[in-house]
Design a protein around this motif. Sequence first.
Motif, PDB file in Angstrom:
ATOM      1  N   GLY A 158       0.841  -1.187   0.000  1.00 24.62           N
ATOM      2  CA  GLY A 158       0.000   0.000   0.000  1.00 24.62           C
ATOM      3  C   GLY A 158       0.878   1.240   0.000  1.00 24.62           C
ATOM      4  O   GLY A 158       2.075   1.169  -0.286  1.00 24.62           O
ATOM      5  N   VAL A 159       0.299   2.365   0.362  1.00 21.76           N
ATOM      6  CA  VAL A 159       1.055   3.622   0.363  1.00 21.76           C
ATOM      7  C   VAL A 159       2.234   3.535   1.331  1.00 21.76           C
ATOM      8  O   VAL A 159       3.369   3.913   1.009  1.00 21.76           O
ATOM      9  N   THR A 160       1.969   3.006   2.534  1.00 26.40           N
ATOM     10  CA  THR A 160       3.033   2.895   3.536  1.00 26.40           C
ATOM     11  C   THR A 160       4.143   1.969   3.053  1.00 26.40           C
ATOM     12  O   THR A 160       5.334   2.258   3.225  1.00 26.40           O
ATOM     13  N   GLY A 161       3.759   0.866   2.443  1.00 27.70           N
ATOM     14  CA  GLY A 161       4.751  -0.070   1.933  1.00 27.70           C
ATOM     15  C   GLY A 161       5.633   0.531   0.855  1.00 27.70           C
ATOM     16  O   GLY A 161       6.853   0.346   0.851  1.00 27.70           O
ATOM     17  N   TRP A 162       5.010   1.286  -0.062  1.00 24.95           N
ATOM     18  CA  TRP A 162       5.787   1.925  -1.128  1.00 24.95           C
ATOM     19  C   TRP A 162       6.718   2.998  -0.565  1.00 24.95           C
ATOM     20  O   TRP A 162       7.863   3.133  -1.023  1.00 24.95           O
ATOM     21  N   LEU A 163       6.245   3.748   0.413  1.00 21.84           N
ATOM     22  CA  LEU A 163       7.106   4.749   1.050  1.00 21.84           C
ATOM     23  C   LEU A 163       8.292   4.076   1.736  1.00 21.84           C
ATOM     24  O   LEU A 163       9.430   4.560   1.674  1.00 21.84           O
ATOM     25  N   GLY A 164       8.018   2.952   2.398  1.00 18.34           N
ATOM     26  CA  GLY A 164       9.095   2.201   3.036  1.00 18.34           C
ATOM     27  C   GLY A 164      10.088   1.674   2.017  1.00 18.34           C
ATOM     28  O   GLY A 164      11.308   1.732   2.232  1.00 18.34           O
ATOM     29  N   ALA A 165       9.586   1.165   0.885  1.00 24.17           N
ATOM     30  CA  ALA A 165      10.460   0.647  -0.174  1.00 24.17           C
ATOM     31  C   ALA A 165      11.356   1.745  -0.739  1.00 24.17           C
ATOM     32  O   ALA A 165      12.557   1.558  -0.936  1.00 24.17           O
ATOM     33  N   VAL A 166      10.752   2.921  -0.989  1.00 30.76           N
ATOM     34  CA  VAL A 166      11.533   4.056  -1.504  1.00 30.76           C
ATOM     35  C   VAL A 166      12.593   4.471  -0.494  1.00 30.76           C
ATOM     36  O   VAL A 166      13.746   4.761  -0.848  1.00 30.76           O
ATOM     37  N   GLY A 167      12.217   4.472   0.784  1.00 29.86           N
ATOM     38  CA  GLY A 167      13.161   4.848   1.833  1.00 29.86           C
ATOM     39  C   GLY A 167      14.340   3.896   1.910  1.00 29.86           C
ATOM     40  O   GLY A 167      15.496   4.329   2.036  1.00 29.86           O
ATOM     41  N   VAL A 168      14.060   2.604   1.822  1.00 30.34           N
ATOM     42  CA  VAL A 168      15.142   1.597   1.865  1.00 30.34           C
ATOM     43  C   VAL A 168      16.078   1.767   0.672  1.00 30.34           C
ATOM     44  O   VAL A 168      17.310   1.757   0.814  1.00 30.34           O
ATOM     45  N   LEU A 169      15.505   1.906  -0.517  1.00 28.91           N
ATOM     46  CA  LEU A 169      16.321   2.053  -1.721  1.00 28.91           C
ATOM     47  C   LEU A 169      17.149   3.346  -1.679  1.00 28.91           C
ATOM     48  O   LEU A 169      18.308   3.361  -2.103  1.00 28.91           O
ATOM     49  N   LEU A 170      16.558   4.417  -1.149  1.00 28.50           N
ATOM     50  CA  LEU A 170      17.277   5.687  -1.057  1.00 28.50           C
ATOM     51  C   LEU A 170      18.435   5.588  -0.075  1.00 28.50           C
ATOM     52  O   LEU A 170      19.556   6.039  -0.366  1.00 28.50           O
ATOM     53  N   LEU A 171      18.185   4.998   1.093  1.00 33.76           N
ATOM     54  CA  LEU A 171      19.251   4.829   2.079  1.00 33.76           C
ATOM     55  C   LEU A 171      20.395   3.993   1.515  1.00 33.76           C
ATOM     56  O   LEU A 171      21.574   4.336   1.682  1.00 33.76           O
ATOM     57  N   LEU A 172      20.043   2.892   0.850  1.00 28.46           N
ATOM     58  CA  LEU A 172      21.079   2.031   0.282  1.00 28.46           C
ATOM     59  C   LEU A 172      21.838   2.757  -0.823  1.00 28.46           C
ATOM     60  O   LEU A 172      23.067   2.644  -0.923  1.00 28.46           O
ATOM     61  N   ALA A 173      21.124   3.507  -1.657  1.00 32.03           N
ATOM     62  CA  ALA A 173      21.779   4.231  -2.750  1.00 32.03           C
ATOM     63  C   ALA A 173      22.779   5.249  -2.202  1.00 32.03           C
ATOM     64  O   ALA A 173      23.891   5.385  -2.726  1.00 32.03           O
ATOM     65  N   ILE A 174      22.398   5.968  -1.152  1.00 33.21           N
ATOM     66  CA  ILE A 174      23.320   6.940  -0.552  1.00 33.21           C
ATOM     67  C   ILE A 174      24.549   6.243   0.005  1.00 33.21           C
ATOM     68  O   ILE A 174      25.692   6.664  -0.218  1.00 33.21           O
ATOM     69  N   ALA A 175      24.324   5.127   0.716  1.00 31.98           N
ATOM     70  CA  ALA A 175      25.435   4.399   1.330  1.00 31.98           C
ATOM     71  C   ALA A 175      26.397   3.855   0.276  1.00 31.98           C
ATOM     72  O   ALA A 175      27.618   4.038   0.368  1.00 31.98           O
ATOM     73  N   LEU A 176      25.862   3.182  -0.736  1.00 36.90           N
ATOM     74  CA  LEU A 176      26.722   2.569  -1.742  1.00 36.90           C
ATOM     75  C   LEU A 176      27.388   3.610  -2.639  1.00 36.90           C
ATOM     76  O   LEU A 176      28.514   3.405  -3.109  1.00 36.90           O
ATOM     77  N   THR A 177      26.705   4.725  -2.886  1.00 42.40           N
ATOM     78  CA  THR A 177      27.304   5.776  -3.709  1.00 42.40           C
ATOM     79  C   THR A 177      28.517   6.372  -3.022  1.00 42.40           C
ATOM     80  O   THR A 177      29.576   6.559  -3.633  1.00 42.40           O
ATOM     81  N   TRP A 178      28.396   6.679  -1.731  1.00 43.70           N
ATOM     82  CA  TRP A 178      29.548   7.214  -1.004  1.00 43.70           C
ATOM     83  C   TRP A 178      30.661   6.178  -0.903  1.00 43.70           C
ATOM     84  O   TRP A 178      31.850   6.519  -0.989  1.00 43.70           O
ATOM     85  N   LEU A 179      30.295   4.913  -0.730  1.00 41.84           N
ATOM     86  CA  LEU A 179      31.306   3.857  -0.676  1.00 41.84           C
ATOM     87  C   LEU A 179      32.071   3.773  -1.991  1.00 41.84           C
ATOM     88  O   LEU A 179      33.303   3.708  -2.012  1.00 41.84           O
ATOM     89  N   CYS A 180      31.350   3.782  -3.101  1.00 35.97           N
ATOM     90  CA  CYS A 180      32.003   3.687  -4.411  1.00 35.97           C
ATOM     91  C   CYS A 180      32.787   4.949  -4.734  1.00 35.97           C
ATOM     92  O   CYS A 180      33.812   4.900  -5.422  1.00 35.97           O
ATOM     93  N   LEU A 181      32.316   6.085  -4.237  1.00 35.02           N
ATOM     94  CA  LEU A 181      33.065   7.329  -4.414  1.00 35.02           C
ATOM     95  C   LEU A 181      34.430   7.210  -3.739  1.00 35.02           C
ATOM     96  O   LEU A 181      35.460   7.587  -4.312  1.00 35.02           O
ATOM     97  N   ALA A 182      34.427   6.665  -2.513  1.00 33.23           N
ATOM     98  CA  ALA A 182      35.686   6.476  -1.798  1.00 33.23           C
ATOM     99  C   ALA A 182      36.576   5.452  -2.502  1.00 33.23           C
ATOM    100  O   ALA A 182      37.788   5.647  -2.622  1.00 33.23           O
ATOM    101  N   LEU A 183      35.980   4.364  -2.966  1.00 30.14           N
ATOM    102  CA  LEU A 183      36.753   3.343  -3.667  1.00 30.14           C
ATOM    103  C   LEU A 183      37.360   3.900  -4.951  1.00 30.14           C
ATOM    104  O   LEU A 183      38.491   3.568  -5.316  1.00 30.14           O
ATOM    105  N   GLY A 184      36.609   4.751  -5.647  1.00 34.74           N
ATOM    106  CA  GLY A 184      37.123   5.362  -6.868  1.00 34.74           C
ATOM    107  C   GLY A 184      38.292   6.296  -6.599  1.00 34.74           C
ATOM    108  O   GLY A 184      39.270   6.319  -7.343  1.00 34.74           O
ATOM    109  N   LEU A 185      38.203   7.072  -5.503  1.00 36.07           N
ATOM    110  CA  LEU A 185      39.298   7.972  -5.149  1.00 36.07           C
ATOM    111  C   LEU A 185      40.531   7.203  -4.709  1.00 36.07           C
ATOM    112  O   LEU A 185      41.663   7.639  -4.923  1.00 36.07           O
ATOM    113  N   ALA A 186      40.314   6.044  -4.080  1.00 38.45           N
ATOM    114  CA  ALA A 186      41.437   5.238  -3.595  1.00 38.45           C
ATOM    115  C   ALA A 186      42.051   4.370  -4.690  1.00 38.45           C
ATOM    116  O   ALA A 186      43.145   3.844  -4.511  1.00 38.45           O
ATOM    117  N   ALA A 187      41.368   4.239  -5.820  1.00 40.38           N
ATOM    118  CA  ALA A 187      41.777   3.272  -6.836  1.00 40.38           C
ATOM    119  C   ALA A 187      43.086   3.627  -7.517  1.00 40.38           C
ATOM    120  O   ALA A 187      43.930   2.771  -7.754  1.00 40.38           O
TER     121      ALA A 187
END
Length: 277
Positions: A158-187
Amino acid sequence: MSTTTPTITTALSDGVRDSATMLGRNLRHMVRYPSLTLMLIGQPILFLLLFVYVFGGTMGAGLPGGSGDVGAGQGRADYLAYIAPAILIMTVASVALSTAIYIAKDATEGIIDRFRTMPIAKASVLTGHVLAALLQTAAAVVAVLAVTLLLGYRPGAGVTGWLGAVGVLLLLAIALTWLCLALGLAAGSVETASNSPMFLMIMPFISSGFVPTDSMPSGLAWIAENQPFTPVIDTLRACLAGTSPGSAGWWAAGWCLLIAGASYAWARRLFAATRAG
């Protein structure tokens, strides 16, 4: 009258303006060279088609509550519903990989040194990469989700479920993007940057993404149950199904925040070292 407040306000406005400029620059690069974006979207779609149409009948029949009939179309539909969250997570990871390549290219070609000599907010260089990656992630997730829907996936959220799904994907995207940014700078090179984050595409396979963890050998099951992708996938699966993720939701948020915080600090330190060098 104190000039502290106007100075802070000016610095913030300059930072926002410079970040928007860097965002526009990165978006133009993505539009100008669309092959990488198409590959990032195509890879998870290829995995989706492979697992659903090659392995789906057998794997779906073996799921808890499955039909048990390898030849049943329901088994393939059950497996599509089971792996769809994992495919969306892999989409996020796939786009994050490109961030490592883009930042490594800037570092090795002297673009970062050039920006250092310009009167811009230095943090805007990293912020522009992160914002561009998040927009690219959103487009990729929508495209992959559209394919899953065309294949017959029907989320019960439902609406709550979709909001939760978007929140999870957004949190993961932020985390992995910063991780890959660091890996790219260290490469140190674009070639290394394209390979060093590849473990992010492997880890979802050693999780609850494609088979229940209790079907794995005990040692592998322990690894799968205690690595970051499993609670994230379980939380996304529950949100899309319209059920409560329970403790998995807290674990997912905790892992994402931990990775994001540590990666942000690492990336800022590496970027400062690059500028100092």
